[in-house]
Motif scaffolding. Structure first.
Motif, short mmCIF file in Angstrom:
data_model
loop_
_atom_site.label_atom_id
_atom_site.label_comp_id
_atom_site.label_asym_id
_atom_site.label_seq_id
_atom_site.Cartn_x
_atom_site.Cartn_y
_atom_site.Cartn_z
N LEU A 45 -13.08 84.94 93.49
CA LEU A 45 -12.73 85.98 93.31
C LEU A 45 -11.63 87.57 94.38
O LEU A 45 -11.00 87.96 93.67
N ALA A 46 -11.24 86.93 95.53
CA ALA A 46 -10.45 87.19 96.28
C ALA A 46 -9.04 86.87 95.59
O ALA A 46 -7.99 87.56 95.60
N THR A 47 -8.83 86.33 95.44
CA THR A 47 -7.11 85.53 94.65
C THR A 47 -7.22 86.62 93.40
O THR A 47 -5.25 86.76 93.59
N SER A 48 -8.26 86.53 92.69
CA SER A 48 -8.20 87.39 92.21
C SER A 48 -8.03 89.07 91.79
O SER A 48 -7.24 89.42 90.94
N LEU A 49 -8.36 89.71 92.72
CA LEU A 49 -7.86 90.60 93.27
C LEU A 49 -6.51 90.66 93.93
O LEU A 49 -6.05 91.93 93.41
N ASN A 50 -6.10 89.95 94.68
CA ASN A 50 -4.77 89.90 95.18
C ASN A 50 -4.14 90.17 94.47
O ASN A 50 -3.14 90.40 94.50
N LEU A 51 -3.99 89.23 92.73
CA LEU A 51 -2.86 89.48 92.23
C LEU A 51 -2.65 90.85 91.69
O LEU A 51 -2.30 91.13 91.09
N ILE A 52 -4.09 92.04 91.43
CA ILE A 52 -4.06 93.18 91.19
C ILE A 52 -3.66 94.18 92.24
O ILE A 52 -2.60 94.86 92.09
N ASN A 53 -4.26 94.34 93.49
CA ASN A 53 -3.87 94.81 94.24
C ASN A 53 -3.00 95.15 95.80
O ASN A 53 -2.03 95.71 95.74
N GLY A 54 -2.44 93.43 95.96
CA GLY A 54 -1.53 93.17 96.25
C GLY A 54 -0.66 92.91 96.11
O GLY A 54 0.73 92.77 96.23
N ILE A 55 -0.35 92.33 95.07
CA ILE A 55 0.96 91.48 93.81
C ILE A 55 1.72 92.65 92.82
O ILE A 55 2.92 92.97 93.27
N THR A 56 0.90 92.97 92.50
CA THR A 56 0.98 94.40 91.58
C THR A 56 0.86 95.28 92.31
O THR A 56 1.66 96.74 91.61
N GLY A 57 -0.06 95.65 93.26
CA GLY A 57 0.52 97.12 94.14
C GLY A 57 -0.65 98.49 93.35
O GLY A 57 -0.34 99.22 93.97
N GLN A 58 -1.41 98.07 92.90
CA GLN A 58 -2.39 99.08 92.32
C GLN A 58 -4.16 98.93 93.27
O GLN A 58 -3.89 98.27 94.42
N PHE A 59 -4.50 100.08 93.02
CA PHE A 59 -5.82 99.95 93.79
C PHE A 59 -7.19 99.58 92.80
O PHE A 59 -7.61 100.95 92.60
N SER A 60 -7.95 98.90 92.83
CA SER A 60 -8.61 98.62 91.76
C SER A 60 -10.10 97.91 92.87
O SER A 60 -10.31 97.15 93.23
N LEU A 61 -11.32 99.00 92.15
CA LEU A 61 -12.43 98.69 92.34
C LEU A 61 -13.33 98.37 91.97
O LEU A 61 -15.00 98.60 92.03
N GLY A 62 -13.07 97.67 90.49
CA GLY A 62 -14.12 97.28 89.91
C GLY A 62 -14.62 95.82 89.41
O GLY A 62 -14.52 95.44 88.85
N HIS A 63 -14.04 95.11 90.12
CA HIS A 63 -14.47 93.91 90.79
C HIS A 63 -15.78 92.83 90.15
O HIS A 63 -15.37 92.42 89.82
N ALA A 64 -16.69 94.29 90.96
CA ALA A 64 -17.71 93.58 90.30
C ALA A 64 -18.11 93.30 89.16
O ALA A 64 -18.64 92.96 88.55
N GLY A 65 -17.83 94.73 88.19
CA GLY A 65 -18.21 95.35 86.75
C GLY A 65 -17.34 94.02 86.81
O GLY A 65 -18.11 92.83 85.52
N PHE A 66 -16.33 93.22 86.85
CA PHE A 66 -15.84 91.78 85.98
C PHE A 66 -16.55 90.95 86.05
O PHE A 66 -17.08 89.70 85.16
N ALA A 103 -11.96 89.30 80.71
CA ALA A 103 -10.91 89.45 80.46
C ALA A 103 -10.95 90.92 79.47
O ALA A 103 -9.54 91.95 79.59
N LEU A 104 -10.83 90.58 78.28
CA LEU A 104 -10.83 92.03 77.31
C LEU A 104 -11.42 93.20 77.56
O LEU A 104 -10.53 94.20 77.16
N ALA A 105 -12.48 92.63 78.29
CA ALA A 105 -12.51 94.43 79.51
C ALA A 105 -11.63 94.68 80.19
O ALA A 105 -11.45 96.33 80.03
N GLY A 106 -10.73 94.52 81.27
CA GLY A 106 -10.18 94.26 82.01
C GLY A 106 -8.87 94.68 81.09
O GLY A 106 -8.44 95.92 81.55
#
Length: 320
Positions: A45-66, A103-106
């Protein structure tokens, strides 16, 4: 894959087999086995969220939904459909289905919302996570508010650990590819990236989709570990807990996400008897990080074999 990376992956997998052997032999009891399995799930979960928030620089708070989408659809495969296949194959199929649906939801959420930036994107993804939770609360097919029971316990430490290793390997390879460098350029300066001809929307949706896929797989692991699912397991605070791991480890550092996931999993277990104070301690920790080390434990640095060899040679040189 080069020889060093192959040896590193082989050593990591051998370590996982050794730990699972200790569990099978009874040296590590069921409690420690569950903690270690939960730790592996949080690494995903942490590494996949880091792909969004850390590497791409977005700010997602919906990881629990996925994670909820992946967990519920994975459990539907093993409980409602249950194809006539051996248990491990059914489990793998369920994880794949859960990950693909997440992934489809994302992808569907990413297309309209990733045109937003900063706080607006955070609010949109937070709203998505809450919508998903409310949908499962009212979906009678999966138990609605009573939750989904009778999920087979396919998850063990070795399964979760192996998938965590593969997740880290995929994200590291993605970071080192041209797609990963495009995502990093978006993080550093989105306007400059657009000026250089990078399709920023495409790469943000790509990162969001990949992150959602691995969150869905982690949700499937969680479902078959706990053996029941309840919408209250995927609240806003679950997303915050994952976000804290990413921030603590360092935005953009996969090594940092892994280290923070391990640290906070064991810290959470140590504070279990003070459950009402756990989130207070987490909040104070987050404030402390922002004040004294805003870049996190590792910043954007990665721990590697070459880095350790360089540190060792410097140590020998300084000693002489």
């Amino acid at each position: 894959m080069n020889k060093k990376k192959l040896l590193t992956v082989a050593a990591a997998m051998a370590f996982g087999v050794a730990i699972q052997s200790l569990i099978w032999l009874g040296v590590l009891n069921a409690y420690y086995a569950q903690v270690l399995t939960t730790m592996s799930m949080f690494i995903i979960l942490a590494t996949s969220l880091n792909l969004i928030n850390g590497i791409t620089g977005q700010f997602s708070l919906g990881h629990a939904g996925f994670a909820a989408v992946g967990g519920y659809f994975s459990a539907i495969i093993t409980t409602r459909i249950a194809p006539p296949l051996p248990g491990p194959i059914v489990f793998l199929v369920s994880l794949l289905v859960g990950g693909l649906v997440a992934a489809l939801a994302g992808f569907l959420i990413g297309l309209p919302t990733l045109r937003l930036r900063g706080d607006y994107l955070a609010i949109a993804t937070l709203g998505f996570g809450e919508i998903i939770r409310v949908l499962f609360v009212n979906w009678k097919f999966v138990g609605a508010a009573a939750g989904m029971w009778g999920i087979p316990g396919y998850t063990n430490f070795l399964w979760a650990y192996a998938i965590a290793v593969l997740t880290v390997l995929f994200i590291v390879n993605f970071m080192n590819s041209s797609h990963g460098r495009a995502c990093v350029s978006i993080r550093e300066d989105e306007i400059a990236a657009e000026t250089m001809g990078i399709n920023t929307t495409r790469y943000k949706v790509m990162a969001f989709t990949f992150g959602a896929f691995f969150a869905g797989v982690a949700g499937g692991i969680f479902a078959h570990l706990i053996r029941l699912l309840h919408p209250q397991s995927f609240t806003f605070m679950f997303s915050v807990e994952i976000l804290l791991m990413v921030v603590l480890g360092g935005l953009g550092s996969i090594t940092g996400s892994v280290a923070a996931a391990v640290l906070l999993t064991f810290l959470s277990e140590a504070l279990r008897q003070f459950a009402e104070l756990r989130m207070v301690i987490y909040s104070l920790m987050l404030i402390g990080i922002m004040l004294f080390r805003p870049q996190g434990l590792f910043g954007t640095k990665e721990l590697s074999v070459d880095m350790l060899a360089g540190m060792k040679s410097k140590f020998k040189f300084s000693k002489n």
